[in-house]
Scaffold this active site. Structure first.
Site, PDB file in Angstrom:
ATOM      1  N   HIS A 235     -11.451   9.096  12.977  1.00  0.00           N
ATOM      2  CA  HIS A 235     -12.113   9.832  11.423  1.00  0.00           C
ATOM      3  C   HIS A 235     -12.591   8.260  10.553  1.00  0.00           C
ATOM      4  O   HIS A 235     -13.711   7.756   9.831  1.00  0.00           O
ATOM      5  CB  HIS A 235     -12.659  10.491  10.944  1.00  0.00           C
ATOM      6  CG  HIS A 235     -13.298  11.514  10.159  1.00  0.00           C
ATOM      7  ND1 HIS A 235     -14.767  11.406  10.385  1.00  0.00           N
ATOM      8  CD2 HIS A 235     -13.446  11.305   8.425  1.00  0.00           C
ATOM      9  CE1 HIS A 235     -15.671  11.874   9.516  1.00  0.00           C
ATOM     10  NE2 HIS A 235     -14.721  11.667   8.971  1.00  0.00           N
ATOM     11  N   TYR A 239     -15.710   5.243   7.870  1.00  0.00           N
ATOM     12  CA  TYR A 239     -15.402   4.974   6.474  1.00  0.00           C
ATOM     13  C   TYR A 239     -14.856   3.577   6.366  1.00  0.00           C
ATOM     14  O   TYR A 239     -15.063   2.668   5.448  1.00  0.00           O
ATOM     15  CB  TYR A 239     -14.470   5.608   5.772  1.00  0.00           C
ATOM     16  CG  TYR A 239     -14.925   7.282   5.660  1.00  0.00           C
ATOM     17  CD1 TYR A 239     -16.099   7.404   4.101  1.00  0.00           C
ATOM     18  CD2 TYR A 239     -15.360   7.899   6.751  1.00  0.00           C
ATOM     19  CE1 TYR A 239     -17.127   8.016   4.487  1.00  0.00           C
ATOM     20  CE2 TYR A 239     -15.523   9.891   6.902  1.00  0.00           C
ATOM     21  CZ  TYR A 239     -16.532   9.502   5.962  1.00  0.00           C
ATOM     22  OH  TYR A 239     -17.288  10.904   5.333  1.00  0.00           O
ATOM     23  N   HIS A 386     -26.135  10.773  15.860  1.00  0.00           N
ATOM     24  CA  HIS A 386     -25.798  10.590  14.529  1.00  0.00           C
ATOM     25  C   HIS A 386     -25.102   9.740  13.988  1.00  0.00           C
ATOM     26  O   HIS A 386     -25.151   9.062  12.929  1.00  0.00           O
ATOM     27  CB  HIS A 386     -24.975  12.230  14.275  1.00  0.00           C
ATOM     28  CG  HIS A 386     -24.194  11.569  13.039  1.00  0.00           C
ATOM     29  ND1 HIS A 386     -24.662  12.177  11.711  1.00  0.00           N
ATOM     30  CD2 HIS A 386     -22.645  11.316  12.873  1.00  0.00           C
ATOM     31  CE1 HIS A 386     -23.062  11.673  11.173  1.00  0.00           C
ATOM     32  NE2 HIS A 386     -22.740  11.089  11.875  1.00  0.00           N
ATOM     33  N   PHE A 387     -24.057   8.967  15.007  1.00  0.00           N
ATOM     34  CA  PHE A 387     -23.479   7.668  14.225  1.00  0.00           C
ATOM     35  C   PHE A 387     -24.476   6.724  14.561  1.00  0.00           C
ATOM     36  O   PHE A 387     -24.193   5.382  13.867  1.00  0.00           O
ATOM     37  CB  PHE A 387     -22.429   7.271  14.765  1.00  0.00           C
ATOM     38  CG  PHE A 387     -21.665   7.430  16.554  1.00  0.00           C
ATOM     39  CD1 PHE A 387     -22.306   6.210  17.028  1.00  0.00           C
ATOM     40  CD2 PHE A 387     -20.901   8.992  17.026  1.00  0.00           C
ATOM     41  CE1 PHE A 387     -21.456   6.368  18.303  1.00  0.00           C
ATOM     42  CE2 PHE A 387     -21.181   8.194  17.979  1.00  0.00           C
ATOM     43  CZ  PHE A 387     -21.340   7.240  19.115  1.00  0.00           C
ATOM     44  N   HIS A 388     -25.218   7.046  15.150  1.00  0.00           N
ATOM     45  CA  HIS A 388     -26.637   5.269  14.956  1.00  0.00           C
ATOM     46  C   HIS A 388     -27.104   5.921  14.232  1.00  0.00           C
ATOM     47  O   HIS A 388     -27.622   4.683  13.890  1.00  0.00           O
ATOM     48  CB  HIS A 388     -26.829   5.346  16.351  1.00  0.00           C
ATOM     49  CG  HIS A 388     -26.143   5.265  18.364  1.00  0.00           C
ATOM     50  ND1 HIS A 388     -25.487   5.551  18.516  1.00  0.00           N
ATOM     51  CD2 HIS A 388     -25.991   3.235  18.020  1.00  0.00           C
ATOM     52  CE1 HIS A 388     -24.908   5.020  19.641  1.00  0.00           C
ATOM     53  NE2 HIS A 388     -25.658   3.474  19.188  1.00  0.00           N
ATOM     54  N   ARG A 449     -23.949  13.204  26.007  1.00  0.00           N
ATOM     55  CA  ARG A 449     -23.281  11.834  25.701  1.00  0.00           C
ATOM     56  C   ARG A 449     -22.822  11.157  27.212  1.00  0.00           C
ATOM     57  O   ARG A 449     -21.786  12.092  28.039  1.00  0.00           O
ATOM     58  CB  ARG A 449     -23.019  11.851  24.649  1.00  0.00           C
ATOM     59  CG  ARG A 449     -21.014  11.647  24.329  1.00  0.00           C
ATOM     60  CD  ARG A 449     -20.671  12.418  23.339  1.00  0.00           C
ATOM     61  NE  ARG A 449     -20.843  10.609  23.014  1.00  0.00           N
ATOM     62  CZ  ARG A 449     -19.825  10.732  21.346  1.00  0.00           C
ATOM     63  NH1 ARG A 449     -19.005  11.353  20.608  1.00  0.00           N
ATOM     64  NH2 ARG A 449     -18.733   9.515  21.353  1.00  0.00           N
ATOM     65  N   ARG A 450     -22.881   9.746  26.950  1.00  0.00           N
ATOM     66  CA  ARG A 450     -21.976   9.206  28.066  1.00  0.00           C
ATOM     67  C   ARG A 450     -22.237   9.601  29.454  1.00  0.00           C
ATOM     68  O   ARG A 450     -21.403  10.006  30.509  1.00  0.00           O
ATOM     69  CB  ARG A 450     -20.786   9.274  27.316  1.00  0.00           C
ATOM     70  CG  ARG A 450     -19.954   8.738  25.972  1.00  0.00           C
ATOM     71  CD  ARG A 450     -18.535   9.400  25.773  1.00  0.00           C
ATOM     72  NE  ARG A 450     -18.083   8.232  25.534  1.00  0.00           N
ATOM     73  CZ  ARG A 450     -16.719   8.149  24.444  1.00  0.00           C
ATOM     74  NH1 ARG A 450     -15.952   9.271  24.922  1.00  0.00           N
ATOM     75  NH2 ARG A 450     -16.858   7.737  23.522  1.00  0.00           N
TER      76      ARG A 450
END
Ligand SMILES: [Cu+2]
Lengths: 577, 181
Positions: A235, A239, A386-388, A449-450
């Protein structure tokens, strides 16, 4: 400047040959990083086309055996290699130039060489089809030792900018007693402190579990403990990617806009909040795992929501910074200032567009962070969507935007085409938004996903995912647009490096902030500490804040590991491809 | 200090207005997050066993795979209108055949894995649980509508991960049972 300020303490400006060596090193980090992205993101659209039902992998047989091999390369190259190289370059180079102090070149080169060796090892392990474990490498899936040792080297190399920064800061502090650390250096330092504390998780997992296990020295590992150690780092790594992009937004962008940063102190507060809130919440990635008590999940929801706080402060400060620059450029009315921004500058366009996607991406992050909503979207395409929209756009586009001024700055060569650079920024923005919206919507239909869904028989594909065919088509379309964006970007990137017109190298666009302290130091008069904002001074004891963050992190992980260690469940390894 | 004096009047106005609004914004954000958090926590407390599906359980080592009393993939009645279905995920299947459950009944899935991690997701529901070898995860759900649902593996488990899907057939509750309710 006002007369009653003392003249700056003599800062020895580094000699030209030393400066040239620093520039060469920075350029090496940049080129290796973006070459990794060329490979990793180059494969990306294959993954996207998989979800629109187009299976291109059989056509790539000699190079790639399966979608899962491609996905492993995609994740490792983009998530570890690209980001680590660019970040470990920038977070040393920018502070060194801001402070006017030569960094410890041996350590910096060491970081580069160790990570390069690590990259070589993981590439060998991934291309020989021995380690299709994806970038999260959850055991009991078992890859080759080269993979785990390569990652160990990458992790180790990525921690080395911290001692370099500490050295430079203490040398600067000796020359400027009583002053707060200049903004860019401060942000780089907080980022590295956060990262070096957080790597304890993944390094423990690699050194105690995965490395000896892959060599056959131990025969079993506990998958639940591995997962928890992984997410202890997994996580905060988000950041670690994001904060260097914020360094550019806070520390440089205002200058590129022709304006000023709205608040220096708020930037410092944002970074300290991210340091504190990013470390303890890693296990929210494990909401769906057995063995976590409901009370624990409740606490995690609170902590995870808190992460939104620094992001919302950033939204405000950046909004104000953009508005000031836009109004200064003659923008009128409610939104006129936004149109008046220097959109013709590809570096600015890439960064401002990435902020737009971040608004959507950040909001969807609140969904994954809450436990009940997460139960619906966990491990569906919603998550990579989301993370893309966050990492894949904010971080990638900001780094691309930085490359657009770094190349002329480092090499003295102009970009070969401003229009192509602008096209890269806009296409990436459009492609990633299309892809991300498609992925998030498909996730709501339960598309996992994946998964190599395009390899399913047509009938099965239709039965399981037919309802999501429109969002899945968007995923593929987004992927193809991203390919176009990459073509534009890499023509500019490598073209400018090799054939750019010789120009006088522009300076680093360090921004100035409103208020009492400015953000650059080289030609800046000394600012006595009583003239800096009290918030900035409160943020200055970085070791205190790191201690607080580490303590909260330890408190949040002790109960988890305590229960896992009492109920070890050991598994042998599996090679399943 | 140095800057306040070097600002033009319009810059100074912008800066001072910005500083005021910044304070208001931070205040709003703090209130917003507090309210959101309280709602989220209330939801956690109230829903404890109702909506929340992935209720955790302390790991029980190897119990499921050796417990022959629990047949795999078959609904076993455990109480009034309550059933348990035990599943041992293996590369790359969930159950020996389609799983039949009853509409409107409380179905508790006990899920573990015999090899690597798998992800127990039932499409169209909020069932989402990681299958971890050596641990048993519990998740309860009431299927309100009859029909065919699919368990889809959503944790990468190797070359045929994408093919790891099995049907759950929800049989309609008997009309007289509906009338009795
Ligand atoms: Cu599976």
């Amino acid at each position: 400047m006002s007369a009653h300020l003392s003249t700056p303490a003599a800062v020895a400006v580094p000699r030209p040959d030393v400066l040239a060596a620093e520039r060469r090193m920075m350029l090496a980090f940049l080129v290796v990083g973006f070459s990794a992205l060329l490979l990793g993101a180059g494969i990306g659209p294959l993954q996207a086309l998989n979800y629109s039902g187009h299976n291109l992998y059989p056509a790539l047989r000699p190079f790639f055996q399966s979608y899962y091999q491609g996905l492993t390369i995609h994740g490792v190259m983009n998530g570890y290699v690209f980001t680590f190289f660019v970040i470990c370059g920038l977070l040393v180079y920018l502070p060194a130039r801001e402070l006017g102090i030569t960094p410890n070149m041996t350590l910096w080169r060491g970081s580069f060489v160790i990570m390069l060796i690590g990259t070589g090892l993981v590439l060998a392990a991934m291309f020989d089809n021995s380690s299709n474990v994806l970038w999260t490498f959850y055991p009991p899936l078992k890859g080759s030792p080269l993979f785990y040792f390569g990652l160990t080297a990458l992790g180790l190399g990525s921690t080395l900018p911290l001692p370099i920064l500490l050295q430079m800061r203490s040398a600067w502090k000796k020359q400027r007693p009583g002053e707060v650390t200049p903004l860019v250096t401060y942000m780089a330092l907080i980022t590295m402190l956060m990262w070096d504390v957080s790597t304890i998780g993944i390094m423990t997992e690699l050194v105690i579990q995965m490395d000896p296990w892959s060599l056959g020295l131990i025969h079993t590992v506990d998958p639940a403990i591995s997962r928890t150690l992984y997410w202890l780092t997994g996580h905060p790594i988000v950041y670690f990617w994001l904060m260097p992009a914020y360094v550019s937004w806070y520390g440089l962008l205002a200058n590129q806009l022709g304006g000023r940063l709205a608040s220096d102190a708020m930037g410092r507060l944002t970074f300290v909040l991210m340091l504190i809130f990013s470390l303890p919440v890693g296990s929210h990635h494990q909401f769906a795992d057995p063995g976590f008590s409901p009370i624990w999940r409740g606490i995690l929801v609170v902590l995870t929501m808190s992460v939104a706080f620094p992001s919302l402060i950033t939204a405000f400060t950046m909004g104000l910074t953009l508005e000031f620059a836009g109004r200064k450029r003659g923008g009128k009315g409610i939104l006129g200032w936004f149109k008046a921004l220097p959109w013709g500058n590809p570096s600015v366009a890439a960064q401002v567009l990435s902020m737009l996607t971040f608004v959507i991406g950040g909001a969807s992050g609140m969904v994954n962070g809450s436990w009940q909503l997460d139960a619906v979207v966990h491990n569906t395409t919603f998550i990579p969507g989301h993370f893309h929209m966050t990492v894949g756009s904010v971080v990638a586009m900001t780094f691309m935007g930085m490359a657009f001024w770094l190349i002329p700055h480092l090499t003295g060569r102009a970009l070969i085409s401003r229009r192509l650079a602008l096209a890269a920024a806009w296409l990436w923005f459009i492609g990633m938004s299309t892809f991300g919206i498609g992925m998030q919507t498909a996730g709501l239909y339960g598309v996992p996903r994946r998964a190599w869904v395009s390899a399913l028989p047509h009938e099965a594909f239709h039965t399981l995912y037919g309802a999501a065919h429109i969002p899945m088509a968007l995923i593929g379309i987004g992927g193809v647009i991203l390919w176009l964006a990459m073509i534009c970007f890499y023509i500019v990137f490598f073209g400018s490096l090799l054939f750019g017109r010789k120009i006088e190298a522009p300076a680093i666009p360090f921004a100035r902030a409103f208020g009492r302290s400015e953000s650059y130091s080289l030609e800046r008069p000394a600012v006595p500490s009583e003239h800096t904002s009290s918030l900035a001074r409160a943020m200055e004891p970085v070791w205190f804040w790191t201690g607080v963050a580490t303590l909260i992190c330890a408190l949040s992980y002790v109960p988890i590991f305590w229960s896992f260690l009492r109920h070890m469940t050991l598994s042998p390894g599996w090679v399943a491809w | 200090m140095s800057d306040l004096s070097s600002m033009t009047p319009s810059e100074r106005r912008f800066y001072e207005a910005g500083e005021r609004q910044e304070r208001i914004w931070v205040f709003i954000v703090l209130i917003l997050l507090t309210v959101l958090t309280i709602i989220a926590m209330l939801y956690v407390v109230i829903d404890y066993n109702l909506v929340t599906k992935s209720g955790g359980q302390t790991p029980v080592i190897g119990q499921m795979t050796t417990d022959q009393a629990q047949p795999e993939g078959v609904a076993v009645e455990t109480g009034p209108n309550a059933y348990t279905v035990s599943l041992v995920a293996r590369m790359w299947r969930w159950a020996p055949g389609p799983i039949h459950v009853k509409q409107g009944a409380k179905i508790t899935f006990r899920v573990t894995s015999a090899d690597v991690l798998h992800g127990f997701e039932v499409q169209g529901t909020d069932i989402n649980l990681t299958a971890v070898p050596g641990e048993i995860g519990l998740v309860s759900h009431v299927f309100r509508k009859p029909g065919t649902y699919y368990i889809i593996c959503n944790e990468y488990c190797g070359l045929m991960h994408h093919a790891m899907a099995s049907p759950i057939i929800v049989d309609p509750a008997r009309p007289e049972a509906e009338a009795a309710q």
